[in-house]
Scaffold this motif. Sequence first.
Motif, PDB file in Angstrom:
ATOM      1  N   ARG A 236      52.037  33.442  27.462  1.00 26.87           N
ATOM      2  CA  ARG A 236      53.289  32.932  28.000  1.00 26.87           C
ATOM      3  C   ARG A 236      53.716  33.783  29.188  1.00 26.87           C
ATOM      4  O   ARG A 236      53.611  35.002  29.177  1.00 26.87           O
ATOM      5  N   GLU A 237      54.189  33.098  30.260  1.00 28.79           N
ATOM      6  CA  GLU A 237      54.707  33.741  31.463  1.00 28.79           C
ATOM      7  C   GLU A 237      53.693  34.718  32.054  1.00 28.79           C
ATOM      8  O   GLU A 237      54.027  35.824  32.483  1.00 28.79           O
ATOM      9  N   ASP A 238      52.453  34.293  32.079  1.00 28.17           N
ATOM     10  CA  ASP A 238      51.368  35.118  32.614  1.00 28.17           C
ATOM     11  C   ASP A 238      51.184  34.824  34.109  1.00 28.17           C
ATOM     12  O   ASP A 238      51.650  33.798  34.620  1.00 28.17           O
ATOM     13  N   PHE A 239      50.498  35.748  34.818  1.00 28.38           N
ATOM     14  CA  PHE A 239      50.134  35.553  36.221  1.00 28.38           C
ATOM     15  C   PHE A 239      48.623  35.658  36.325  1.00 28.38           C
ATOM     16  O   PHE A 239      48.023  36.626  35.836  1.00 28.38           O
ATOM     17  N   VAL A 240      48.015  34.673  36.938  1.00 28.09           N
ATOM     18  CA  VAL A 240      46.573  34.664  37.139  1.00 28.09           C
ATOM     19  C   VAL A 240      46.315  34.626  38.640  1.00 28.09           C
ATOM     20  O   VAL A 240      46.603  33.627  39.309  1.00 28.09           O
ATOM     21  N   PHE A 241      45.789  35.740  39.171  1.00 30.36           N
ATOM     22  CA  PHE A 241      45.567  35.861  40.607  1.00 30.36           C
ATOM     23  C   PHE A 241      44.082  35.820  40.931  1.00 30.36           C
ATOM     24  O   PHE A 241      43.247  36.293  40.156  1.00 30.36           O
TER      25      PHE A 241
END
Length: 499
Positions: free
Chosen positions: A366-371
């Motif tokens: 949840r509320e993750d960032f994938v760059f």
Amino acid sequence: MKGVELYGRVRHAVQIEGLSCREAARRFGIDPRTVAKMMVFSVPPGYRRKKAPARPKLDPFVGIIDRILEEDKSRPAKQQHTSKRIFERLRDEHGYAGGLTIVKDHVHERRLRQREVFVPLRHDPGHAQVDFGEALVEIGGVEQKIHFFAMDLPHSDAGFVQAYPAETTEAFCAGHTAAFSFFGKVPNSILYDNTRIAVARILGDGKRQRTRVFSELQSHYLFEDRFGRPGKGNDKGKVEGLVGWIRRNLLVPMPRAGSFAALNADLITACRSRLGDRLRGHAETIGERLVRDLAAFQSLPATPYDACEKKTGRVSSLSLVRYRSTDYSVPTVYGHREVLIRGYVDEVVIACGADIIARHARSYEREDFVFDPLHYLALLEQKVGALDQAAPLVGWDLPEEFAVFRRLIEARMGKRGKREFVQVLRLLETFRRDDVVAGIKEAMARGAIGFDAVKHLVLCRIERRPPRLDLTVYPYLPRATVAATSARAYMDLLTGVAS
């Protein structure tokens, strides 16, 4: 109470020996009325109550109890009255003066009469039932909850199961696609519960309004849908039973797998192995009955369904697109643009127009960032001051050669060297990492510390031609001046006098 043996002797005396009832009564010392009863019953009939026992304390409150039980039918199962709670209400609200046990007995009897009774069903070939189950497994050393898709064929009892990180639209579609591929055909109809993945609304007349994704799946494979009554799991009892069997037999003890792919491969193997089982009440194995099921199935379409959830979105000013509470990066050139997001079980694909602009491994945090660091290099080349604080570059696993090259180029060129280092990183947008690393190594070995030199060496490696570096185009590189040695200079070195 007279025993069975006495019954037999009296009945034999009257019916075989020809004694009258009165004579038999005198012989055996019993009442003639008892002899008459023995002529009617071959064994003692037991006590027979002519009318229900009187319950003077409870009977005035039976109507109240029945009303409470009737109202409970519309309440959640965990929020219904217990026998003790009914007793307390009768005592506190209605002045009941009796005991708890008689209330419990009445409530138990009423609930037994209210329990649903079912008609045994036959299951013709060609149909299926679908449901999801939950279990704990260990994936990659981490214990987590999985949601497994189960399809059961009621006629043959053949089953199919696949595990997914979550019970989502894309898992629902992927499960169907995998099941149809496993069986090699498509059932004529499939029975579901009223999952929101398939049913958007239940209308007043009981008709279902399908979701867009489910309608697409149904249109692609052309099966009919059927839905059970809301809250009635027994309407699809076959697949409910399969879910329980899977949990007890395939997921106990808790499986340990390196990935979902490995776990699903083991589950497929178990499904194939089960085809040789012969279930109670059947003379044929599951596999033998499956032949009739498949004969009634439909053929697969030429291409499988694209098992994903499609959503539109907009790229933020940080070049991020949000899908199911997780932000995924796209190249900065697409900032503030409208995009189409396709969410698969294991990846997220983002397109702008007809072009796929980003592809990421799916995150279920949840509320993750994938760059993807490559998405931000073009912007960092312009805003090179943000290089050391750029969040997308945190944790980027680059070979040590990149860090050494950066120290050398910044030592020689200062701020301009930082920009050229970003340009070297941008070579990863076009060329394989191994080729770029090899170009950096060779450039450092030659002392040609610059972007142009690295790019030239990478191209030479790819094109398999020898490099031709003209160092006159690198005026900032250190140069070594070699002059002819004189005897005077040699003597000065010996005497320690500088000339």
